[in-house]
Design a protein around this motif. Structure first.
Motif, mmCIF file in Angstrom:
data_model
loop_
_atom_site.group_PDB
_atom_site.id
_atom_site.type_symbol
_atom_site.label_atom_id
_atom_site.label_comp_id
_atom_site.label_asym_id
_atom_site.label_seq_id
_atom_site.Cartn_x
_atom_site.Cartn_y
_atom_site.Cartn_z
ATOM 1 N N SER A 117 -4.038 6.430 2.882
ATOM 2 C CA SER A 117 -3.970 5.160 3.606
ATOM 3 C C SER A 117 -5.214 4.928 4.463
ATOM 4 O O SER A 117 -5.360 3.866 5.068
ATOM 5 N N ILE A 157 -2.388 -1.134 1.544
ATOM 6 C CA ILE A 157 -1.151 -1.389 2.288
ATOM 7 C C ILE A 157 -1.451 -1.526 3.780
ATOM 8 O O ILE A 157 -0.842 -2.342 4.484
ATOM 9 N N TYR A 161 -4.060 -8.029 4.140
ATOM 10 C CA TYR A 161 -2.957 -8.908 4.525
ATOM 11 C C TYR A 161 -2.022 -9.130 3.331
ATOM 12 O O TYR A 161 -2.464 -9.391 2.209
ATOM 13 N N ARG A 163 -0.023 -7.077 1.748
ATOM 14 C CA ARG A 163 0.185 -5.980 0.797
ATOM 15 C C ARG A 163 1.289 -5.081 1.346
ATOM 16 O O ARG A 163 1.085 -4.361 2.329
ATOM 17 N N ASN A 164 2.441 -5.112 0.727
ATOM 18 C CA ASN A 164 3.573 -4.320 1.191
ATOM 19 C C ASN A 164 4.200 -3.552 0.033
ATOM 20 O O ASN A 164 4.266 -4.055 -1.088
ATOM 21 N N HIS A 166 7.823 -2.174 0.098
ATOM 22 C CA HIS A 166 9.035 -2.028 0.901
ATOM 23 C C HIS A 166 9.782 -0.760 0.490
ATOM 24 O O HIS A 166 9.678 -0.311 -0.653
ATOM 25 N N TYR A 186 13.728 -6.633 -4.073
ATOM 26 C CA TYR A 186 12.713 -7.456 -3.420
ATOM 27 C C TYR A 186 12.123 -8.426 -4.434
ATOM 28 O O TYR A 186 12.094 -8.126 -5.624
ATOM 29 N N GLN A 193 11.550 -10.046 3.577
ATOM 30 C CA GLN A 193 10.995 -8.897 2.849
ATOM 31 C C GLN A 193 10.308 -9.412 1.575
ATOM 32 O O GLN A 193 10.838 -9.343 0.471
ATOM 33 N N GLN A 195 6.249 -10.427 -0.411
ATOM 34 C CA GLN A 195 4.923 -9.868 -0.707
ATOM 35 C C GLN A 195 5.014 -8.401 -1.108
ATOM 36 O O GLN A 195 4.239 -7.555 -0.657
ATOM 37 N N ASP A 196 5.961 -8.104 -1.975
ATOM 38 C CA ASP A 196 6.171 -6.723 -2.403
ATOM 39 C C ASP A 196 5.199 -6.373 -3.530
ATOM 40 O O ASP A 196 5.268 -6.937 -4.620
ATOM 41 N N TRP A 197 4.341 -5.422 -3.272
ATOM 42 C CA TRP A 197 3.272 -5.057 -4.208
ATOM 43 C C TRP A 197 3.808 -4.396 -5.475
ATOM 44 O O TRP A 197 3.151 -4.403 -6.517
#
Length: 368
Positions: A117, A157, A161, A163-164, A166, A186, A193, A195-197
């Motif tokens: 990360s 992540i 902006y 980039r999630n 969950h 999601y 919840q 913008q799930d990548w």
């Protein structure tokens, strides 16, 4: 594959309940919702924000998880079931990736995953060693094997902006059929919840002939982004590709479906993998083993004896000089190249029909 029936259960168990409700009242919800507008620049729009917060509250109060749907159609067990258009798009992307993977006229493609990360574009102010190792592997594969490489940089992540990834909600533990492939948990618009990548990550895995995971050791474990991705890939190992079969997230129906016989489809079976884990104090070997065990459990195959590597960079040295330690350690750099060469060679051998996964056609007597 024949469906495995659990004859030990004479009735469908009732889903267990009893946890305290996380439901917010309107005041609490709006207070949290408006925290994203604390910048004084939003003050001229206070009235508009209040109206938007009211609409968001209505969606939350009514649990409008998937506000836009369409009929499932003839490809599903219940053609009239209303499927989320978000899930349909993710499903179609996975199907397209699977067709690409199966098309032997398309050149093979490798996926390299940077699991750290750390990024120069956020608080640490410096790139990660994992990213550097990924670049060494990419350059080796592209220049020597002439294969296409896709980089999945999980550091985004923390630095990009919207980039999630969950967290997994553990639907599989209620019943295998409740875990949909790809994941349908999601986006959940009512809870924000979005913008799930993973909807983009699933096709990357599916389309890849070979997958390389590179991660640091974080407190004797994989990095946070890698663990999030791993957990969300549970649906690739036995997940249900037809949400209409369980009427969406109907836990009781899902238990009935599983107990009637579930074949645990291995959606990523047969792909090749390599793993690189690096640490600075302890834990590298155990993390490498845990990742490799996970991939094997999903029926992926290691790309030979040189495909799994755990090493220490700057062992017990100051963190401030860790990149200099990597610069000086030419042996590790060459080992990374050898891991990349092993994966590329195994992929090419597989395409040529000379690299066969032993036992791929055997049926597991006990799936779960």
């Amino acid at each position: 594959m024949p469906r495995l029936v659990d004859k030990s259960v004479g009735r469908t168990p009732t889903p267990r309940k009893g946890m305290p409700s996380p439901k917010l009242n309107e005041e609490e919800f709006k207070a949290r919702y408006k925290q994203q507008f604390v910048d004084p620049a939003f003050q001229p729009l206070t009235a508009s924000i209040e109206r938007i917060a009211s609409i968001a509250w209505e969606a939350y109060a009514e649990s409008r998880k998937s506000p836009i749907t369409r009929k499932a159609g003839s490809a599903f067990s219940d053609p009239d079931y209303d499927l989320s258009v978000d899930w349909i798009a993710a499903h179609e992307a996975v199907l397209q990736a699977q067709r690409r993977y199966e098309d032997l006229t398309v050149p093979p493609r490798l996926l390299i995953i940077n699991g750290s990360s750390r990024s120069e574009h956020t608080c640490p102010g410096e790139m990660s060693k994992s990213f550097r190792l990924a670049e060494i592997a990419r350059e080796t594969i592209e220049t020597e094997a002439k294969l296409a490489v896709e980089i999945l940089d999980l550091s985004r992540i923390a630095s990009e902006y919207g980039r999630n990834i969950h967290p997994c909600k553990a639907c599989f533990s209620t019943a295998a059929a409740l875990c949909h492939w790809p994941c349908s948990c999601y986006p959940n618009h009512s809870l924000g919840q979005v913008q799930d990548w993973m909807s983009e990550i699933y096709p990357m895995w599916v389309a890849a002939d070979g997958i390389m995971i590179i991660t640091p050791v974080n407190w004797y474990q994989v990095s946070s982004p890698v663990k999030l991705m791993m957990d969300r890939l549970v649906c690739a190992d036995g997940g249900n590709p037809d949400p209409s079969l369980t009427r969406g997230k109907d836990a009781t129906k899902a238990k009935e479906v599983e107990l009637a016989g579930w074949d645990y489809p291995r959606h990523l079976a047969g792909r090749l993998f390599s793993v690189i884990v690096h640490g600075d104090v302890d834990g590298a070997e155990n993390v490498r083993r845990s990742i490799a065990d996970w991939l094997r459990f999903m029926k992926l195959s290691p790309a030979g004896p040189n495909a799994e590597l755990d090493r220490y960079i700057g062992y017990w040295k100051p963190y401030a000089t860790s990149h200099e330690e990597l610069d000086a350690n030419e042996a590790i750099q060459e080992e990374i190249r050898n891991v990349a060469r092993s994966l590329a060679e195994a992929v090419l051998e597989r395409r040529a029909g000379r690299y066969r996964q032993i036992g791929i056609g055997l049926q597991d007597p006990r799936q779960k």
